[in-house]
Design a protein around this motif. Structure first.
Motif, short mmCIF file in Angstrom:
data_model
loop_
_atom_site.label_atom_id
_atom_site.label_comp_id
_atom_site.label_asym_id
_atom_site.label_seq_id
_atom_site.Cartn_x
_atom_site.Cartn_y
_atom_site.Cartn_z
N ALA A 204 0.84 -1.20 0.00
CA ALA A 204 0.00 0.00 0.00
C ALA A 204 0.87 1.25 0.00
O ALA A 204 0.58 2.24 -0.68
CB ALA A 204 -0.92 0.00 1.22
N SER A 205 1.96 1.19 0.75
CA SER A 205 2.87 2.33 0.81
C SER A 205 3.53 2.58 -0.54
O SER A 205 3.61 3.72 -1.01
CB SER A 205 3.93 2.06 1.88
OG SER A 205 4.85 3.13 1.93
N ILE A 206 3.97 1.49 -1.19
CA ILE A 206 4.61 1.65 -2.51
C ILE A 206 3.60 2.21 -3.52
O ILE A 206 3.92 3.10 -4.30
CB ILE A 206 5.18 0.30 -3.02
CG1 ILE A 206 6.24 -0.24 -2.06
CG2 ILE A 206 5.77 0.46 -4.42
CD1 ILE A 206 6.74 -1.64 -2.40
N LEU A 207 2.39 1.67 -3.48
CA LEU A 207 1.36 2.11 -4.42
C LEU A 207 1.06 3.60 -4.26
O LEU A 207 0.92 4.34 -5.24
CB LEU A 207 0.10 1.27 -4.21
CG LEU A 207 -0.99 1.31 -5.27
CD1 LEU A 207 -0.44 1.01 -6.65
CD2 LEU A 207 -2.07 0.30 -4.91
N ALA A 208 0.96 4.05 -3.02
CA ALA A 208 0.73 5.48 -2.78
C ALA A 208 1.93 6.29 -3.28
O ALA A 208 1.76 7.28 -3.99
CB ALA A 208 0.48 5.73 -1.30
N ALA A 209 3.13 5.83 -2.93
CA ALA A 209 4.34 6.57 -3.30
C ALA A 209 4.52 6.62 -4.82
O ALA A 209 5.12 7.56 -5.34
CB ALA A 209 5.57 5.93 -2.65
N ALA A 210 3.99 5.61 -5.51
CA ALA A 210 4.15 5.55 -6.97
C ALA A 210 3.18 6.48 -7.70
O ALA A 210 3.24 6.59 -8.93
CB ALA A 210 3.96 4.11 -7.46
N THR B 257 10.39 -0.81 -9.49
CA THR B 257 11.61 -0.08 -9.09
C THR B 257 11.55 0.29 -7.61
O THR B 257 12.52 0.11 -6.87
CB THR B 257 11.75 1.20 -9.94
OG1 THR B 257 11.83 0.80 -11.32
CG2 THR B 257 13.00 1.98 -9.56
N ILE B 258 10.39 0.81 -7.18
CA ILE B 258 10.26 1.16 -5.75
C ILE B 258 10.29 -0.10 -4.88
O ILE B 258 10.89 -0.12 -3.81
CB ILE B 258 8.98 1.98 -5.49
CG1 ILE B 258 8.90 3.19 -6.45
CG2 ILE B 258 8.94 2.47 -4.03
CD1 ILE B 258 7.65 4.04 -6.27
N SER B 259 9.68 -1.20 -5.35
CA SER B 259 9.78 -2.48 -4.62
C SER B 259 11.23 -2.87 -4.45
O SER B 259 11.63 -3.39 -3.39
CB SER B 259 9.11 -3.62 -5.40
OG SER B 259 7.75 -3.44 -5.50
N GLY B 260 12.03 -2.66 -5.50
CA GLY B 260 13.46 -2.99 -5.42
C GLY B 260 14.16 -2.17 -4.35
O GLY B 260 15.03 -2.69 -3.63
N GLN B 261 13.78 -0.89 -4.23
CA GLN B 261 14.36 -0.05 -3.17
C GLN B 261 14.01 -0.60 -1.80
O GLN B 261 14.83 -0.61 -0.87
CB GLN B 261 13.86 1.39 -3.30
CG GLN B 261 14.33 2.08 -4.58
CD GLN B 261 13.59 3.38 -4.87
OE1 GLN B 261 12.68 3.77 -4.12
NE2 GLN B 261 13.96 4.05 -5.94
N TRP B 262 12.76 -1.07 -1.66
CA TRP B 262 12.33 -1.68 -0.40
C TRP B 262 13.13 -2.94 -0.10
O TRP B 262 13.58 -3.16 1.04
CB TRP B 262 10.83 -2.04 -0.48
CG TRP B 262 9.94 -0.97 0.05
CD1 TRP B 262 9.35 0.05 -0.64
CD2 TRP B 262 9.50 -0.84 1.41
NE1 TRP B 262 8.58 0.81 0.20
CE2 TRP B 262 8.65 0.28 1.47
CE3 TRP B 262 9.74 -1.56 2.57
CZ2 TRP B 262 8.04 0.70 2.64
CZ3 TRP B 262 9.13 -1.15 3.75
CH2 TRP B 262 8.31 -0.02 3.78
#
Lengths: 295, 295
Positions: A204-210, B257-262
């Motif tokens: 959920a955090s990634i989706l919002a940040a994206a 890409t953001i998942s990768g950062q996580w």
């Protein structure tokens, strides 16, 4: 029937319940206990005098203390509703002043490290970990209410050393708040929660940040549902993810693997495969349906 | 005031509205138009006679037809509420029998390919694309209601060739249903929706699929909110993703890409970074808050 005072007296289960951290969960516990006369007295520990006063005004506790040891004095039931990394130390302080026969528990979202740390504390009291599945992106005693635990599940994580009678008393405690208990090992709990609670939070955090901020006016119900929990308090969630790092990492890598299958299918314009993937997700989602009440 | 029939007559805007596909969206449009006397007549096209009868019983249409051409005969407003890939062909049939001065629109979740395909059809009528942001994981006329569009946004996608008067009439149409319109280019719409609607759908589906079935009894509100839209109809979503393939692929790669950062932060046990990532998600989620009504 003509003597309601006796009726209320009959239900008293605990003499003095001590709530360490009177926020959304702690406050809701206190409100329910006092509403139903389940405890002769309910007191709380908090760091902030003003917030303790609010908790008293809202009927969550009768008295507030600024140290754990004072709050726990003479308690026969102590429940730690603090950020997960503060729980073991708080319970160790509480054990110094609570009754020797008291039951100690917590509401932490991770269990293995808490159970291990509390197990290492020398104390006469029994500790059994609890995790009520009643989280919310909201926080604070202002949001506490008398029905937060109604029809919710609580995972108890007894160990081979846990006193069976204490486990039953703890099940009775959660049952009196409207919840149903089930037992899991601390490790099994953490592995399960990495998939059903901690991964959803990260996603959920990634989706919002994206989502570019300029597009937020176009965010409709689907986006809002999918990202709702991303509003949770980062400092609390940081601790949860730290405590459950290895399982969450594993769950996130598994998620990334399925994302990769999606990317491959979309790149290949293989929409039969896309439909298969959609069906796999729908199948699991439909198993759950809306069983529990959404709040 | 003593002659309610006149009051009702005064509000009539359309003589004959034709709804192509009387499901959740089409049914909700018909129920509202008939409830408020906004159309002298409302008719529908559907493939299934039984479901058309249900639509009549629920007050969504007055009459049902099994061919588009019959349904659209004499209509001055035609709205296609069909799976996105069926919309252009249906509107081309409707244009043969609708009034020459009719306004044609749709409710498709993608716009570029629909606007392009309909633009290539020889027709005397004006077409302007619409996309009401009022989707739901529910479907079918059984779930239709008179307030589905209240306080919702509708994106209109006129082109440089669109008749300005027709755009205003269409804005009036959606306004009469309780919604607010805004204008975007078809391509701009599809790019925006890939991030605010289509990506969330894919992510919800992956999250549900990543959950072992044995753990579904532990799925609480967070999981349920995050995965709710994964219950949507795979065949409909396959089409949406097919129409908007390139933008969705781009959005999913950005998510990865953001998942990768996580994954990097968790692997390195860099919890300061984890907290930063959590804060970035919370910041965007909190911008949106709960502005629209959740349904």
């Amino acid at each position: 029937m003509s003597e309601p005072v006796r009726e209320s007296t009959r239900k008293v289960v605990w003499q003095r319940v001590c709530i360490l951290g009177v926020g959304l969960l702690g406050g809701s516990i206190g409100i329910r206990l006092l509403r139903d006369g389940l405890a002769a007295d309910v007191v709380g520990y908090g760091r902030n005098e003003f917030r303790l006063k609010t908790a008293i005004e809202l009927g969550a506790i009768r008295q507030g203390f600024l140290t754990v040891e004072e709050a726990a004095r003479g308690a026969d039931f102590v429940i730690a509703c603090l950020p997960v990394q503060e729980i073991p130390v708080a319970l160790s302080w509480a054990s110094k002043s609570a009754r020797r026969t008291a039951i100690l528990t917590d509401v932490g979202s991770t269990k293995a490290s808490i159970v291990k740390a509390v197990g290492a504390i020398k104390m006469s009291q029994v500790f059994v970990g609890s995790h009520p599945l009643a989280g919310s992106e909201r926080s604070g005693v202002e949001n506490a209410n008398d029905s937060l635990f109604d029809n919710k599940l609580v995972v108890l994580t007894p160990t081979s050393e846990s006193n069976p009678h204490a486990i039953e008393l703890l099940e009775g405690f959660w049952g009196s708040l409207g919840a149903t208990s089930l037992r899991m090992s601390p490790e099994g709990h953490d592995e399960a929660m990495s998939m059903t609670s901690h991964l959803p939070h990260v996603i959920a955090s990634i989706l919002a940040a994206a989502t570019p901020e300029r597009l937020t006016p176009l965010a409709a119900n689907g986006w809002k549902d999918s990202t709702r929990i991303a509003s949770g308090e980062p400092k609390l969630w940081r601790q949860i993810l730290e405590e459950n790092q290895s399982h969450v990492l594993h769950a996130l890598k598994n998620f990334a693997t399925i994302s990769g299958q999606w990317i491959d299918a979309l790149e290949a314009r293989d929409f039969d495969r896309v439909e298969q993937l959609l069906k796999a997700g729908k199948r699991i989602r439909d198993v759950v349906g809306n069983r529990h009440t959404s709040s």
